[in-house]
Structure formats: structure tokens, C-alpha cells
Design a protein around this motif. Structure first.
Motif, PDB file in Angstrom:
ATOM      1  N   LYS A  79     -54.019  51.065  37.809  1.00  0.00           N
ATOM      2  CA  LYS A  79     -54.010  49.630  38.008  1.00  0.00           C
ATOM      3  C   LYS A  79     -52.720  49.013  37.480  1.00  0.00           C
ATOM      4  CE  LYS A  79     -58.433  49.256  39.350  1.00  0.00           C
ATOM      5  NZ  LYS A  79     -58.878  48.705  40.648  1.00  0.00           N
ATOM      6  N   LEU A  80     -52.312  47.940  38.141  1.00  0.00           N
ATOM      7  CA  LEU A  80     -51.229  47.084  37.668  1.00  0.00           C
ATOM      8  C   LEU A  80     -51.856  45.755  37.273  1.00  0.00           C
ATOM      9  CD1 LEU A  80     -48.148  46.518  37.326  1.00  0.00           C
ATOM     10  CD2 LEU A  80     -48.180  45.660  39.676  1.00  0.00           C
ATOM     11  N   ASP A  81     -51.616  45.331  36.046  1.00  0.00           N
ATOM     12  CA  ASP A  81     -52.202  44.093  35.510  1.00  0.00           C
ATOM     13  C   ASP A  81     -53.726  44.164  35.493  1.00  0.00           C
ATOM     14  OD1 ASP A  81     -51.940  41.630  34.308  1.00  0.00           O
ATOM     15  OD2 ASP A  81     -51.886  40.513  36.186  1.00  0.00           O
ATOM     16  N   ASP A 125     -50.478  53.429  42.738  1.00  0.00           N
ATOM     17  CA  ASP A 125     -50.363  54.880  42.880  1.00  0.00           C
ATOM     18  C   ASP A 125     -48.936  55.290  42.524  1.00  0.00           C
ATOM     19  OD1 ASP A 125     -52.958  55.889  44.391  1.00  0.00           O
ATOM     20  OD2 ASP A 125     -52.364  53.995  45.299  1.00  0.00           O
ATOM     21  N   ALA A 126     -48.801  56.485  41.992  1.00  0.00           N
ATOM     22  CA  ALA A 126     -47.468  56.987  41.657  1.00  0.00           C
ATOM     23  C   ALA A 126     -47.425  58.482  41.866  1.00  0.00           C
ATOM     24  CB  ALA A 126     -47.113  56.649  40.212  1.00  0.00           C
ATOM     25  N   VAL A 132     -42.179  58.074  43.706  1.00  0.00           N
ATOM     26  CA  VAL A 132     -42.530  56.894  44.480  1.00  0.00           C
ATOM     27  C   VAL A 132     -43.649  56.142  43.776  1.00  0.00           C
ATOM     28  CG1 VAL A 132     -43.453  56.045  46.677  1.00  0.00           C
ATOM     29  CG2 VAL A 132     -41.869  57.973  46.657  1.00  0.00           C
ATOM     30  N   LEU A 133     -43.496  54.809  43.710  1.00  0.00           N
ATOM     31  CA  LEU A 133     -44.535  53.919  43.214  1.00  0.00           C
ATOM     32  C   LEU A 133     -45.093  53.163  44.418  1.00  0.00           C
ATOM     33  CD1 LEU A 133     -45.575  53.217  40.313  1.00  0.00           C
ATOM     34  CD2 LEU A 133     -44.156  51.156  40.456  1.00  0.00           C
ATOM     35  N   ARG A 134     -46.418  53.079  44.522  1.00  0.00           N
ATOM     36  CA  ARG A 134     -47.010  52.407  45.673  1.00  0.00           C
ATOM     37  C   ARG A 134     -48.002  51.339  45.226  1.00  0.00           C
ATOM     38  NH1 ARG A 134     -47.652  52.893  51.088  1.00  0.00           N
ATOM     39  NH2 ARG A 134     -49.614  52.196  51.997  1.00  0.00           N
ATOM     40  N   PHE A 135     -47.790  50.108  45.664  1.00  0.00           N
ATOM     41  CA  PHE A 135     -48.764  49.037  45.498  1.00  0.00           C
ATOM     42  C   PHE A 135     -48.508  47.992  46.573  1.00  0.00           C
ATOM     43  CE2 PHE A 135     -45.213  47.861  42.786  1.00  0.00           C
ATOM     44  CZ  PHE A 135     -45.036  46.499  43.019  1.00  0.00           C
ATOM     45  N   ALA A 136     -49.491  47.118  46.806  1.00  0.00           N
ATOM     46  CA  ALA A 136     -49.422  46.118  47.880  1.00  0.00           C
ATOM     47  C   ALA A 136     -49.109  46.787  49.215  1.00  0.00           C
ATOM     48  CB  ALA A 136     -48.384  45.053  47.555  1.00  0.00           C
ATOM     49  N   TYR A 175     -38.185  45.666  43.431  1.00  0.00           N
ATOM     50  CA  TYR A 175     -39.237  44.907  44.103  1.00  0.00           C
ATOM     51  C   TYR A 175     -38.728  43.488  44.353  1.00  0.00           C
ATOM     52  CZ  TYR A 175     -43.618  42.383  44.840  1.00  0.00           C
ATOM     53  OH  TYR A 175     -44.613  41.593  45.352  1.00  0.00           O
ATOM     54  N   ALA A 176     -38.770  43.037  45.604  1.00  0.00           N
ATOM     55  CA  ALA A 176     -38.287  41.708  45.992  1.00  0.00           C
ATOM     56  C   ALA A 176     -36.855  41.493  45.490  1.00  0.00           C
ATOM     57  CB  ALA A 176     -39.217  40.625  45.463  1.00  0.00           C
ATOM     58  N   LYS A 177     -36.030  42.507  45.670  1.00  0.00           N
ATOM     59  CA  LYS A 177     -34.613  42.486  45.299  1.00  0.00           C
ATOM     60  C   LYS A 177     -34.379  42.375  43.796  1.00  0.00           C
ATOM     61  CE  LYS A 177     -33.101  40.523  49.719  1.00  0.00           C
ATOM     62  NZ  LYS A 177     -32.311  39.450  50.373  1.00  0.00           N
TER      63      LYS A 177
END
Length: 316
Positions: A24-26, A32-33, A45-49, A72-74
């Protein structure tokens, strides 16, 4: 070079970080990693959203700490997480310093008629050479045995028989020149269906593992002891069963002596408060017969009490 776990030594150089993780994040967002470790270099690789983010960082094996960056988001985020057993916990740190909790658990799967898992110490270090076994709960003398590799991992193939299995393990080592054996129970000790397989991890806790009891005897009838203030200092003569050489103090416990001392050879001293004055006692042991303020002592096997270390005390 002596070690606390000879033949089952901690495999510190081997990284347990590599592989797939899920968490989980937050505390809410699915995370996932996947990590690949070469030396102290980490990629993955990190995977979320529902998006993948390449990562790159450093693995500090001594501290069980991974630090990696991803975009993430630049914006470049930094994740710092500590490995304990099968879990990674830490924080995702934004460029503005905001910290968001990160928690991950290793993804481990077992196939039909397979038991797999890991054996680690309390700090998350893998332990190699541990004998792991599975016993069938219904059939007499039906079992399967395996050993952990350098990363503390094992895989055991089970007989294709209906019914459930129990897991167990034996850690064997040496402390103070003496062999010892510790029976380990899995973190999850529920019997499992062999046709479904199972993951069974083990954690070696030195504080409750290879320990013995210290007994005290007065050198003669005129010795005066105040057991409520009686305290011992144990300095390991080489690594003890907990893998430590650091001195530690323990107080005498009425009716129990000094319990739960990690097995090993020690240099021991003792003090007490008698008539309001702190007194350094004289001691002797089965290993060192001459009385002194500090003596060398080791555990021996007692048919009734198990591993015991006996000290003979005398006023100065």
C-alpha cells in the motif's frame, strides 16, 4: 573465523530484496514493486494508479535499507524503506519533502504439493543451511526435508497424498565451541492442505532460541549474599548464539537464577549491595577453578535442567 551459527551462518552478503512485492501507498492505494539487485545497485519497476514507473537506487545490505528514485508527474520522488523479515516499510518523499507511508510484502507463491518459504533472523537477515521439514498429520513417518540456500529460501516437494501437513525446522550451530540445536516453528503454524501447497516462513529469535540458565552456588556457608541486588555482567568470549560479542548485565531472579542467557562462553563478573555498600564478588566456575573478580565460564548439558552455567560466589 568463529561464528555463532557454524554450518547455519547468517548469509549477510545475499540480498533478500530481489523479486516481486505488493502493498500500500499511504495505507490505501494499491502498490506493486519488482526489484532486481546486482551488488548494491537496484533497478526495477514501481506500479500504482495502473501505471508503471521505472526505478533506480541503492541497496544497503548492512542496514537492510533500500533507497530508490522514480519520476511521477515530472517530479522525482525518493523512497526509503527498511527490510524486516518479509516486509518493507518506509516513506515516499516528494521534492517538497512531503512523506507518504509505504508498506510492501514479498509476493511468494507455492504450487500443489509444494512447501516453500524463507528462514531469517529478527533483523531480516537470511540464514543458510537450516533444515526445514513438512510432516503429514495422518500418515506415520511421512515427511519431506530440505535446506535453506544462501538467501534463506527453501522449496520442498511433498508426497501426492490427501490430507494436511505441519511445518517445522531445525537450526544447528556452534557458540563458545559448543554445538547447539534450536527447533523453529513457522510464523504461521496452521496445518495446510498438501494439494494446495503453502508458504511457511520462519524467524529465528535469539532471545528465545539457543539459551541456557545460570545457577549460583555459595563457595562456603559463611558467604553473605543479597539476592535482591545481585547482578552479573556477561562479556562474550567470541560470538554467542545471538551472534553478539557485546557485554550485557542481568539481575538474579529468585527461584530462577539468571534465565535466558544466549549460549556461549563468557567472562563473568558479579556485584551486590551489602550493608549499603556496592561489593565486587569473587567467583569461580567449572572452567576456571581459581577465584577472581572475573572468571571464564561456559554452559554444560544437565540431564534435568538442560544447558546450564554454574558460578560459585564468595565475598571479597
Amino acid at each position: 573465523m568463529s561464528a555463532a551459527l557454524t554450518g547455519a551462518a547468517l548469509a549477510a552478503p545475499a540480498s533478500t530484496l530481489g523479486g516481486a512485492w505488493k502493498g500500500k501507498l499511504d495505507g490505501f492505494y494499491e502498490l506493486d514493486a519488482k526489484f532486481t539487485v546486482q551488488g548494491n545497485s537496484v533497478t526495477g519497476v514501481l506500479r500504482f494508479a495502473k501505471m508503471d514507473f521505472p526505478l533506480r537506487g541503492i541497496w544497503d545490505n548492512a542496514k537492510n535499507l533500500v533507497t530508490f528514485k522514480y519520476t511521477y508527474a515530472k517530479e522525482i520522488h525518493t523512497v526509503k524503506a527498511t527490510l524486516r523479515g518479509s516486509t518493507l516499510t518506509g516513506f515516499d518523499i516528494s521534492p517538497k519533502g512531503k512523506q507518504t507511508a509505504v508498506s510492501l510484502t514479498r509476493v511468494t507463491t507455492a504450487g500443489a504439493y509444494v512447501m516453500t518459504g524463507t528462514v531469517r533472523d529478527e533483523k531480516g537477515n537470511p540464514i543458510a543451511g537450516v533444515e526445514v521439514f513438512a510432516d503429514h498429520t495422518a500418515y506415520y513417518d511421512m515427511n519431506a526435508v530440505g535446506k535453506t540456500d544462501a538467501q534463506g529460501r527453501y522449496t520442498i516437494t511433498l508426497a501426492h497424498q490427501p490430507g494436511t501437513w505441519n511445518a517445522g525446522a531445525y537450526l544447528r550451530g556452534e557458540a563458545g565451541g559448543q554445538p547447539f540445536e534450536v527447533r523453529l516453528s513457522p510464523d504461521n503454524d496452521t496445518p495446510f492442505d498438501g494439494s494446495k501447497g503453502a508458504v511457511r516462513d520462519f524467524t529465528y529469535k535469539a532471545s528465545t532460541g539457543a539459551t541456557g540458565k545460570v545457577y549460583t552456588t555459595v563457595a562456603h556457608s559463611a558467604v553473605e549474599l543479597d539476592y535482591e541486588t545481585l547482578e552479573f555482567t556477561f562479556t562474550p568470549d567470541g560470538p554467542n548464539a545471538a551472534g553478539s560479542t557485546a557485554p550485557f548485565n542481568r539481575k538474579f531472579v529468585m527461584g530462577s537464577g539468571v534465565p535466558d542467557i544466549p549460549l556461549g562462553r563468557y567472562r563473568v563478573s558479579a556485584t551486590q549491595v551489602l550493608n549499603g555498600v556496592r561489593q565486587q564478588l569473587l567467583l569461580s566456575s567449572r572452567l576456571q577453578k581459581n577465584e577472581a573478580t572475573s572468571v571464564l565460564a561456559e554452559f554444560t548439558d544437565d540431564s534435568h535442567y538442560g544447558k546450564t552455567l554454574e558460578l560459585f560466589l564468595k565475598n571479597p
